[in-house]
Scaffold this motif. Structure first.
Motif, PDB file in Angstrom:
ATOM      1  N   SER B 382       0.666  -1.462  -0.265  1.00 40.18           N
ATOM      2  CA  SER B 382       0.334   0.020  -0.187  1.00 40.18           C
ATOM      3  C   SER B 382       0.520   1.430   0.275  1.00 40.18           C
ATOM      4  O   SER B 382       1.934   1.186   0.400  1.00 40.18           O
ATOM      5  N   ASP B 384       0.676   3.551   2.042  1.00 38.93           N
ATOM      6  CA  ASP B 384       1.586   4.506   3.307  1.00 38.93           C
ATOM      7  C   ASP B 384       1.977   3.112   3.747  1.00 38.93           C
ATOM      8  O   ASP B 384       1.181   1.819   4.784  1.00 38.93           O
ATOM      9  N   GLN B 386       3.436   2.384   6.712  1.00 37.33           N
ATOM     10  CA  GLN B 386       3.724   2.401   8.230  1.00 37.33           C
ATOM     11  C   GLN B 386       2.751   1.431   8.409  1.00 37.33           C
ATOM     12  O   GLN B 386       2.325   1.171   9.735  1.00 37.33           O
ATOM     13  N   CYS B 387       1.335   1.398   7.435  1.00 35.34           N
ATOM     14  CA  CYS B 387       0.387  -0.081   7.833  1.00 35.34           C
ATOM     15  C   CYS B 387       1.086  -1.002   7.849  1.00 35.34           C
ATOM     16  O   CYS B 387      -0.278  -2.049   8.766  1.00 35.34           O
ATOM     17  N   LEU B 388       2.073  -1.671   7.813  1.00 33.07           N
ATOM     18  CA  LEU B 388       2.397  -2.618   7.588  1.00 33.07           C
ATOM     19  C   LEU B 388       3.466  -3.155   8.770  1.00 33.07           C
ATOM     20  O   LEU B 388       3.249  -4.233   9.391  1.00 33.07           O
ATOM     21  N   PHE B 389       3.479  -1.953   9.466  1.00 29.68           N
ATOM     22  CA  PHE B 389       4.473  -2.227  11.131  1.00 29.68           C
ATOM     23  C   PHE B 389       3.623  -2.179  11.850  1.00 29.68           C
ATOM     24  O   PHE B 389       2.684  -1.742  12.783  1.00 29.68           O
TER      25      PHE B 389
END
Lengths: 242, 558
Positions: B382, B384, B386-389
């Motif tokens: 995606s 952004d 940071q959504c994945l961390f």
């Protein structure tokens, strides 16, 4: 919707309250359905419904920033926190959606219909929440920096607003205060007394007190309607001049 | 007269006391100048900029002296610093404090305790100057990224600062919004005489307008001069930073010309004409090595796809026909809000079109089970990242992706970390990484699903020139393994250089698809700087290398 509520409350009251002098009809082994109870129900329902209506109007007119304007002088930090929170609500909602979508595309967030167990789903939702929280904390630091950088806490804050207290506001305030005072005096002297059970009786007062009191009450309540009618008339008038 | 005088400034963070984040920096910044600060990420740009404002200065060991207006900075009160030194940060979202545009504009003035009357005048003035009056009453959440950043700038300008410090202000914006923003900065510098100190990796837009360019490396300044001299220096040193210079500068130095160095596309055109003066153009086009052939193995195809978000809203995708060849790097370019991201969501099954078919490997996407679709098949990174961390370290985040039963998790993680060049970052917190590093860590996480089709949404946003080269290395490794990569991007230069096919997306559908050379040489506006400066002589030179090759060929140098 409100009309329905009004009718329901009106009819339900006599069913629970069989007292009263004028019996309209009897049902279920001589249980009385009385006119007094019906009217009492109607007036209670009218009160409730009008309270709903007034609150709906209040909600429509007084948006959050107007409350802020009114209260900012008194509770400055509370209102600031409130404004900041108002920004965060849509922000976090949006972020949760983004996180869920991002995780769904890498196979980490199956939905119920795709055969995931409830326990699994709760665990996944918790992960999303923890992701949101760490993101929020991280970003709060930047926001704090940005506030400090713009002089927050460097001296006493003043308050900016886009509303103005103009002549019309003063006129209107005087108008409302006067009428409210009249209505209150009337109420204190007992003009609003009404009793339904066992038989209907109203306050026994001088007619003039009655007329003045209720006229003032109507004028107070109808003030917004006066304003909008005036607006339409003025608008028409000005248009016809062109 | 210097507004900032920095004398022998050294700084080290408490976490790494032996490593100097800033190493003996001495620098004068003159009043009214436009100063550009550049350098690789991690070279100390942000640390230096933050030290120029006491409230933002990071904690750590500081030595040396900073003078602001000939007075030591630390002796200047918070109030004066707040109004005189304006600081715009990277992320447009997190800098806003309040919920309404008008309130945000006044936030700084409120903090400084201005009177209502003064605030009204200043806010009105700023709103008109920046064109904010059209969305003055809106909620901040309704604004686009570009508008938000403009609002942040305006709310700082309302305090009438004498210096404006900007730390990569456009890294989160698309190119059009970024260019608008940088033009506004230029206007402020020219019209109001505000000193501008800006760190930026999009040098195309700022290099030619700078009075001074400062290049930083490992915490020290390696060059501090006017733009042309900095170009000279970097070329002479054969420095890595040279790759970040604007196209005309790079082409000029690689062509070894004796004329003046061009800084803009316009100067570049004149220079190229001068460079090839008297030379007979024998060959004006690049032979196509790769042609867009009939797609033989479409790994992903969309057939007459229509989609809208609400039943009553407008169509976002209308009649999209789109095919991607297996093992290729396919780029989709197009304007803002054209529906590019929606296209990607559609390709990975996040949203379902109300008409048309999405086929993955010839099978309808709805027919896949959830586990099959996102395991060893499709994956999307995606925008952004940071959504994945979700974990405390990058390593834990990567381990999360693996099934409990998987044997030998550590070796899988270390091999993927090796592939994405993040081995040394495995034990850091994901939020402590720089933008480009986060991008690679997130990519590693996505790659653990072992995708055959990888969808990337604006992967190069916020990356500097070196990270882009690294990033392409990773993508090409993937391509060798037979992975198909589809990326949606605003980054024309990246697409022109590395993509196998480029599609133009406009008004809800794919308009054309072609090879980068064909695609960009037919556009006159939506194309690379190299193409714009050479199109009056060469037909289809799209990248720097194309221009250099044709120039050398025609001058009989090859």
């Amino acid at each position: 919707m409100l009309l329905l509520l009004f009718l329901m409350l009106t009819i339900v009251n006599p069913l629970f309250n069989p007292r009263g002098n004028t019996v309209l009809f009897e049902y279920f082994n001589a249980r009385a359905f009385t006119l007094e109870a019906l009217l009492y129900g109607a007036s209670t329902a009218a009160m409730l419904v009008s309270a709903f209506l007034w609150f709906a109007c209040l909600n429509e007119i007084m948006s959050a920033d107007k409350y802020m304007y009114v209260f900012s002088e008194m509770f400055s930090s509370v209102t600031l926190i409130f404004t900041m929170a108002l920004r965060l609500v849509p922000l976090y909602k949006n972020k949760i959606k983004q996180i869920v979508q991002a995780r769904r595309c890498i196979g980490m967030f199956p939905s119920m219909s795709k055969g995931a167990t409830k326990k699994d789903l709760v665990a996944k939702a918790c992960t999303v929440l923890s992701c949101l929280v760490s993101w929020a904390f991280e970003n709060a630091i930047t926001t704090a920096d940005s506030m400090k950088s713009r002089g927050f806490s460097s001296c006493r804050r003043t308050h900016f607003n886009i509303y103005r207290f103009d002549t019309q506001s003063i006129i209107f305030m005087v108008y409302e205060t006067l009428l409210t005072a009249v209505v209150l005096i009337g109420a204190v002297s007992g003009a609003t007394y009404a009793s339904f059970i066992p038989s209907m009786s109203f306050a026994q007062l001088d007619k003039t007190v009655y007329i003045i009191g209720f006229a003032a009450y109507i004028m107070l309540l109808a003030a917004p309607s006066f304003l909008s009618v005036k607006e339409i008339v003025v608008w028409r008038y000005l248009r016809s001049k062109i | 007269m210097a507004i900032f005088e920095i004398k022998n400034l050294s700084f080290s963070y408490p976490s790494a006391p032996d490593m100097k984040a800033l190493d003996n920096i001495s620098l004068d910044i003159e009043k009214g100048q436009y100063v550009t600060l550049c350098g690789k990420s991690g070279s100390g740009k942000t640390t230096l900029l933050k030290n120029l404002k006491t409230v933002l200065a990071p904690t750590g060991k500081l030595s040396g002296e900073i003078l602001f207006d000939s007075r030591p900075l630390k002796d200047i009160g918070l109030k004066e610093q707040s109004s005189k030194i304006g600081y715009v940060m990277q992320n447009p979202e997190n800098q806003t404090v309040t919920d309404k545009v008008w309130h945000e504009l006044a936030f700084g003035l409120e903090s400084l305790g201005c009177a209502q009357k003064v605030m009204r005048a200043r806010v009105a003035e700023m709103a008109s100057y920046f064109g904010i009056h059209l969305w003055f009453h809106k909620n901040v959440s309704e604004l686009s990224g570009g508008q938000k950043q403009l609002l942040n700038l305006a709310s700082i300008m309302a305090m009438q600062p004498s210096v404006l410090i900007l730390d990569e202000p456009t890294s989160q914006l698309d190119p059009i919004a970024a260019s608008d923003f940088l033009n506004t900065i230029r206007k402020i510098n020219l019209e109001l005489g505000t000193t501008v100190i800006i760190s930026e990796h999009r040098l195309e837009e700022v290099f030619h307008v700078s009075d001074k360019v400062i290049v930083m490396e490992n915490g020290s300044i390696i060059a501090n001069d006017e733009p042309r001299r900095v170009g000279d220096y970097l070329k002479a040193e054969n420095h890595d930073m040279f790759a970040a210079m604007p196209s005309p500068v790079r082409i000029y130095y690689n062509a070894k010309s004796n004329l003046t160095c061009p800084l803009t596309v316009k100067e570049g055109r004149e220079w190229l004409s001068g460079h090839l003066k008297g030379v007979k153009i024998k060959k004006s086009f690049i032979e196509q090595t790769k042609r867009l052939s009939e797609i033989k193995r479409p790994v992903l195809s969309l057939k007459e796809v229509w989609f809208r978000y609400e039943r009553t809203s407008q169509d976002v995708l209308r009649d999209v026909n789109f095919e991607v060849e297996k093992g290729s790097l396919h780029a989709v370019v197009g304007g803002n809000a054209a529906g590019k991201s929606t296209l990607l969501k559609c390709c990975c099954g996040l949203i379902r079109p109300y008409r048309g078919k999405v086929l993955i490997d010839g099978k309808r996407i709805e027919k896949y089970k959830y586990e099959d679709l996102y395991n060893s098949n499709v994956a999307m990174l995606s925008q952004d990242v940071q959504c994945l961390f979700v974990k405390k370290t990058v390593r834990e985040d990567l381990l999360e992706m693996l099934d409990k039963k998987t044997q030998d998790k550590e070796s899988i993680v270390s091999s993927i970390a090796d592939k994405c060049e993040i081995t040394n970052l495995l034990d850091s917190h994901p939020y402590d990484l720089s933008g480009g590093e986060q991008q690679r860590a997130a990519l590693a996480k996505v790659l653990l699903t072992n995708p055959q089709i990888l969808l990337l949404d604006e992967p190069t946003k916020g990356m500097d020139a070196f990270f882009k080269i690294k990033f392409y290395r990773i993508l090409s490794k993937l391509k060798n393994d037979g992975v198909t990569v589809i990326m949606v991007s605003h980054d024309i230069e990246f697409c022109a250089k590395y993509a196998d096919a480029v599609s133009m997306f406009f008004d809800g559908s794919v308009i054309t698809t072609n090879t980068p050379n064909e695609f960009f040489s037919h556009n006159s506006f939506y194309t690379t700087a190299a193409n714009r400066m050479s199109r009056h002589i060469f037909d289809n030179a799209v990248t720097d290398e194309d221009v250099l090759y044709l120039a050398a060929l025609n001058k009989n140098e090859i």
